[in-house]
Design an enzyme around this catalytic site. Structure first.
Site, PDB file in Angstrom:
ATOM      1  N   GLU A 181       0.823  -1.210   0.000  1.00 47.25           N
ATOM      2  CA  GLU A 181       0.000   0.000   0.000  1.00 47.25           C
ATOM      3  C   GLU A 181       0.855   1.256   0.000  1.00 47.25           C
ATOM      4  OE1 GLU A 181      -3.029  -0.029  -0.737  1.00 47.25           O
ATOM      5  OE2 GLU A 181      -3.310  -2.197  -0.540  1.00 47.25           O
ATOM      6  N   HIS A 203       1.664   2.280  -3.480  1.00 47.91           N
ATOM      7  CA  HIS A 203       0.649   3.168  -4.047  1.00 47.91           C
ATOM      8  C   HIS A 203       0.848   4.598  -3.536  1.00 47.91           C
ATOM      9  CE1 HIS A 203      -1.796   0.212  -6.061  1.00 47.91           C
ATOM     10  NE2 HIS A 203      -2.086  -0.458  -4.955  1.00 47.91           N
TER      11      HIS A 203
END
Length: 682
Positions: A471, A474
């Site tokens: 994550e 991202h």
């Protein structure tokens, strides 16, 4: 909207962080109303401009429009995912179709499309730079894909379809959250939790207390079919209860049932695709992705399936033998898989989750692992800001600085599960980077970790560490964005490309320098023993048969639902699923799809419809990129700066595969992926 509404003006907090301490539920509705009205006026002014169309008075003007609506939308939809409540859910049900109608009003405005089309037709003579030329290309494509060229009657039908789809997607999400909370497993006797670590048992007691169930233990459900606790729970009956709760979400015939909703969504998407000139929704979606055709996407999935299933069958045979050692005559069931896989892993590699978790404490994983790798690669530094407002007490805020000390943006971490938060893990933004608007990014990562009692350490599983690195990949895509136009900011890339940078970032979790920096025992501070490091590397391919097969099954279900035409009807969801899996050769009773249709939020309420194949498609690029880093010295600023300059910083400002070629110097190759997943025969 009154002037004291916190959305009325741009936030003066660092990087435009929303003033969460001033935002209340009642501020959203008037801010939405004002934002919709303001952008309507702005768009009408662009469309009715008496001056001849030019790039600045049409395309750039559209980029500047709707800032109030954007501000309120970013906060609202972040909160409806991570900290919702009945008031927000009621407003979401009301605002979703209004937003859909608003976006249709823009893209189906004939005067506005006329200006865009005129500019596109003379694009070669406009003297645009590369990013501006690509923006014109994308805006023209977006209008066409939204139906701007359709006859008026078809456009009217399209508006109706989009409005109903927005309502249904919202209902699917709300139903899933309620049913997930309702199906959390309550346990009365702590002895049933044998196999769980002391901190996990304490977290289960804390979760029960939060619901007023003192003296009991609550096992919350995570989004995928296979629940993490299945790997540790010794009580087979409780494992079955947990698994049964997981797979029944959204399909119990109650008020949260999603079967009728998802079949209606699939039918409406098929009708919309037909209106837009495509045989089915998958063809419509993928025509604008890097795969280009649904046949290409399905072709990759089908190529990998036979080898993955063969590996899964071999794994199942071994697990069956382990099961029968303790339960002669018993048959391996899906709720047994993770438990016995963990035992095989320990026997073969002398490693298990219970041994590893004390070395993966959340703060260390973040600051000395995730952030440390970003510092080594990109020169970033992080300062936690306890003085800035947050939307929930569990949220943490860091200011991020570039290598030269200049502020780059803000990073928010929201790591704990709660009843008001949807399942899974994701990244989102509150503010998007844009040179045109002078905005720096505000980025959030969401996980769903069990929250320990106050004062206790948050210990992560190996998979949760992977998710934290993923994550943040991202987040880096958004934080390092360096584009002019907000349309191209950060992760605004094709769906089958967006997972690529985040997957690449996973490689650093086991990189020797990074692992040595964060993997330390939370009590003693001792580093993870080299013996365990070696075992982690040796066991990297173990379980890939299961992991790849459960993923492929879900991806193929997604393609099947969205490969339906207007002539197809599905009356029984479970029968449809069974037929699809059987036809694809991935129907293994012990390896259910990673998501069943009724809780497949990615594709029925998220942005991944006909796009769940993206993870494996992106992993082709990821595995090839990992090889490049290894060949070029690994964790160095030179390598990080090259990846940032050629790819991460570019966002969607150029063709994505062109960006990959700019980084790698050639087209991607699939062999590194096959080697990684043990699929060399594929």
């Amino acid at each position: 909207m009154t002037p004291d509404n916190p959305f009325a003006t741009v936030s003066d907090l660092p990087s435009g962080l929303p003033p969460f301490d001033r935002i209340a539920d009642e501020h959203f509705a008037p801010a939405f109303a004002a934002g919709l009205a303001a952008q309507t006026v702005e768009i009408e002014a662009i469309a009715d401009n008496p001056e001849p169309a030019c790039f600045d008075n049409t395309i750039v003007a559209m980029e500047r429009s709707g800032r109030l609506l954007h501000r309120v939308s970013m906060v609202f939809f972040n909160l409806t995912s991570s900290d919702t409540n009945p008031a927000l859910q009621e407003l979401q049900a009301d605002i979703a179709p209004r937003l859909s109608a608003h976006h249709d009003a823009i893209h189906l405005n004939p005067k506005l499309f006329g200006r865009v089309r005129e500019l596109y037709q003379r694009r070669e003579s406009l003297g645009l730079d590369d990013e501006s030329a690509w923006l014109l290309e994308r805006v023209h494509t977006d209008f066409q894909r939204a139906g701007a060229g359709l006859p008026e009657a078809d456009q009217r039908r399209l508006r109706v379809l989009n409005e109903e789809l927005s309502k249904l997607s919202t209902r699917f999400q709300e139903n899933l959250l309620r049913d997930t909370n309702d199906l959390a497993v309550l346990v009365d006797d702590v002895t049933e939790l044998a196999g769980l670590s002391a901190d996990t048992v304490a977290a289960a007691a804390e979760a029960a207390n939060a619901r007023g169930e003192q003296g009991r233990y609550l096992l919350n459900l995570s989004l995928p079919t296979s629940q993490p606790l299945l790997a540790s729970l010794e009580n087979r009956a409780l494992r079955e209860r947990l698994f049964a709760a997981s797979v029944s979400r959204g399909s119990r015939g109650n008020e949260n049932d999603n079967t009728g909703i998802l079949t209606r969504i699939a039918a409406l998407r098929a009708e919309r695709a037909a209106l837009l000139g495509h045989p089915h929704h998958a063809a419509y979606v993928i025509s604008d992705q890097t795969a280009r055709t649904s046949e290409a996407a399905i072709g990759l999935l089908e190529r990998l399936a036979p080898a993955a299933v063969a590996n899964a069958r071999r794994e199942a045979e071994e697990l069956q033998r382990y099961l029968e050692q303790g339960l002669p005559g018993a048959t391996l069931e899906p709720w047994d898989w993770a438990f016995y896989a963990e035992r095989v892993r320990k026997a073969r590699f002398d490693i298990d989750e219970a041994t590893l978790r004390p070395y993966f404490e959340l703060d260390r994983v973040l600051t000395d692992g995730v952030f440390y790798a970003a510092t080594r690669l990109y020169g970033l530094s992080f300062t936690e800001r306890h003085d800035l407002p947050r939307y929930h007490p569990d949220v943490r805020v860091w200011e991020v600085f570039d290598a030269d000390g200049s502020p780059l943006g803000l990073f928010l971490g929201d790591y704990y599960t709660r009843d008001s938060k949807r399942g899974g893990a994701w990244m989102n933004t509150f503010v998007d980077q844009s040179g045109l608007l002078g905005e720096r990014p505000v980025v959030v990562n969401n996980l769903n970790l069990a929250k320990p009692p106050r004062g206790e350490a948050t210990l992560l599983t190996f998979d949760e560490v992977t998710t934290a690195f993923h994550e943040f990949g991202h987040a880096l895509h958004a934080l390092l964005s360096d584009v002019r136009y907000p349309t191209f900011s950060g992760t605004s890339v094709p769906r089958d490309f967006v997972e690529y940078p985040s997957q690449v970032n996973e490689m650093w979790m086991l990189w020797p320098e990074v692992l040595a920096n964060y993997a330390r025992h939370h009590r003693t501070g001792e580093p993870l023993p080299q013996r365990l490091v070696d075992r982690l590397e040796e066991s990297a391919q173990y379980g890939q048969g299961f992991a790849t097969t459960e993923y492929l099954a879900a991806a193929l279900l997604d393609q099947a639902w969205h490969g339906l035409t207007t002539d197809d009807q599905v009356e029984h969801v479970d029968r449809f699923e069974a037929a699809v899996l059987e036809k694809a050769g991935v129907a293994l009773a012990t390896v259910p799809p990673r998501y069943r249709s009724t809780y497949f939020a990615h594709v029925f309420s998220g942005g991944y419809s006909a796009g769940y194949y993206s993870y494996i498609w992106s992993e082709v690029l990821d595995a090839d990129t990992v090889e490049w880093f290894k060949e070029n010295g690994g964790l160095t600023r030179e390598n990080g700066d090259h990846f940032r300059r050629t790819l991460l910083g570019r966002g969607g400002s150029l063709d994505s595969l062109a960006a990959f070629r700019g980084f790698r110097g050639r087209d991607p190759e699939i062999q590194p992926l096959l080697d990684r997943r043990g699929l060399t025969g594929a």
